[in-house]
Design a protein around this motif. Structure first.
Motif, PDB file in Angstrom:
ATOM      1  N   GLU B 172      91.914 -43.644  35.515  1.00 44.66           N
ATOM      2  CA  GLU B 172      92.378 -43.744  36.896  1.00 44.66           C
ATOM      3  C   GLU B 172      91.514 -42.900  37.848  1.00 44.66           C
ATOM      4  O   GLU B 172      91.191 -43.333  38.960  1.00 44.66           O
ATOM      5  CB  GLU B 172      93.863 -43.362  36.984  1.00 44.66           C
ATOM      6  N   THR B 173      91.097 -41.702  37.401  1.00 44.75           N
ATOM      7  CA  THR B 173      90.187 -40.890  38.211  1.00 44.75           C
ATOM      8  C   THR B 173      88.867 -41.632  38.382  1.00 44.75           C
ATOM      9  O   THR B 173      88.280 -41.673  39.478  1.00 44.75           O
ATOM     10  CB  THR B 173      89.918 -39.522  37.528  1.00 44.75           C
ATOM     11  N   MET B 174      88.387 -42.234  37.286  1.00 38.70           N
ATOM     12  CA  MET B 174      87.148 -43.002  37.346  1.00 38.70           C
ATOM     13  C   MET B 174      87.284 -44.163  38.346  1.00 38.70           C
ATOM     14  O   MET B 174      86.429 -44.350  39.212  1.00 38.70           O
ATOM     15  CB  MET B 174      86.813 -43.542  35.947  1.00 38.70           C
ATOM     16  N   ARG B 175      88.368 -44.898  38.232  1.00 39.44           N
ATOM     17  CA  ARG B 175      88.554 -46.082  39.073  1.00 39.44           C
ATOM     18  C   ARG B 175      88.618 -45.707  40.562  1.00 39.44           C
ATOM     19  O   ARG B 175      87.896 -46.269  41.391  1.00 39.44           O
ATOM     20  CB  ARG B 175      89.846 -46.809  38.654  1.00 39.44           C
ATOM     21  N   THR B 176      89.439 -44.734  40.897  1.00 38.88           N
ATOM     22  CA  THR B 176      89.597 -44.389  42.317  1.00 38.88           C
ATOM     23  C   THR B 176      88.312 -43.761  42.878  1.00 38.88           C
ATOM     24  O   THR B 176      87.947 -44.019  44.026  1.00 38.88           O
ATOM     25  CB  THR B 176      90.791 -43.440  42.550  1.00 38.88           C
ATOM     26  N   THR B 177      87.618 -42.963  42.055  1.00 43.32           N
ATOM     27  CA  THR B 177      86.375 -42.352  42.540  1.00 43.32           C
ATOM     28  C   THR B 177      85.298 -43.418  42.740  1.00 43.32           C
ATOM     29  O   THR B 177      84.521 -43.361  43.704  1.00 43.32           O
ATOM     30  CB  THR B 177      85.880 -41.252  41.570  1.00 43.32           C
TER      31      THR B 177
END
Lengths: 192, 192
Positions: B172-177
């Motif tokens: 999720e951190t990867m996706r939003t970033t």
């Protein structure tokens, strides 16, 4: 000119022709798909003549990429001497965009060819060459968001410079646009 | 349950196991480095049993990547129905960041393995799958700067999601970033 000096000149010239030819064949057929025999045939020398200069295909690859790696190391060294995140990141982005454009063909080779990656991985400094630029680009090397952005800059500049979809774009437009893209990803204001 | 239906169930399950195993082996040994025999050995069936489901290694690769390609086509189709550059680019970035994170392992396989690229290149829609996202992301598909930025978004999202240096970062951190990085590259303001 002595006979000795003349011989050295010829040898140097064959070596240069060999490397230039190898670089082209690696790009066309991949590293794994290029034999010493193919290189010899292409420049019209015997395989023995190739062996005179390079004992293995790995040695040729090493000689092909050495100048670019040397430039990257110099860039990283210089950027690390600067103070403050902005100056360091700025130097890394600007320098790397220049190298990426200058060595478009090598980037394709180095990033997409498993044979090359395995040879590169044997270099003692390979890990450093991946990590040190990321440390220059990330404000905080532990923060996942900063790490993703730093990786994104490197991936983006290298891959975009080497894209076959953009091989009609002139080098200077590519270089300046990549510098701008790098700044945008990190949210750096440009110094004018 | 009839004997026929039962047989179908078992067949489906072997097929699924085959594909899952193939996906792992392709990622570990590359597509070219994985034989049907290796796949058969790993799941404990005969090579004939593999042939019962897939006639060639190319067919297996096709089945492995088909779901992800299908999702990409759906994403592109939906984004193209939207009006205006902002909405289209926004949909493409958000959707592609999601797919890139979901299919991290396939991206590594599809982008770095020459054997896979040559099989992919035989797909009739391969060119379209490269070009249509770029048309959604670039304000003007003739302008070199816009083309570089559009390519940068795709390269950046795909390569960064698949980076081994970031495999500890949660999805999720990867996706939003990555969504944020895509917006930054194109200079899009986020809708909140």
């Amino acid at each position: 000119m002595t006979a000795m000096a003349k011989d050295d000149d010829v040898r140097e010239s064959t070596r240069e022709r060999l490397l230039k030819c190898a670089r082209q064949l690696f790009a066309m057929h991949s590293f794994a798909g290029t034999s010493l025999q193919m290189i010899a045939d292409r420049i019209g020398v015997t395989k023995a003549a190739v062996y005179h200069h390079f004992k293995t295909r790995d040695e040729i690859l090493d000689a092909v990429i050495k100048p670019a790696i040397g430039e990257l190391i110099t860039l990283i060294d210089e950027a690390e001497k600067l103070r403050g995140h902005h100056a360091r990141a700025e130097a890394m982005i600007t320098g790397f965009a220049g190298l990426a454009v200058k060595h478009r063909d090598l980037i394709t080779l180095m990033s997409a060819d498993p044979g090359v990656i395995s040879v590169l991985g044997q270099r003692e400094d390979f890990g450093e060459l991946l990590y040190r630029p990321l440390l220059l680009l990330a404000r905080d090397s532990e923060d996942p968001v900063e790490r993703i952005r730093a990786n994104a800059v490197m991936a983006c500049l290298a891959t975009t410079a080497a894209s076959i979809l953009l091989d009609d774009v002139d080098g200077e437009t590519m270089r300046t646009t990549l510098i701008d893209v790098g700044h945008r990803i990190l949210g750096l204001r440009r110094r004018r």
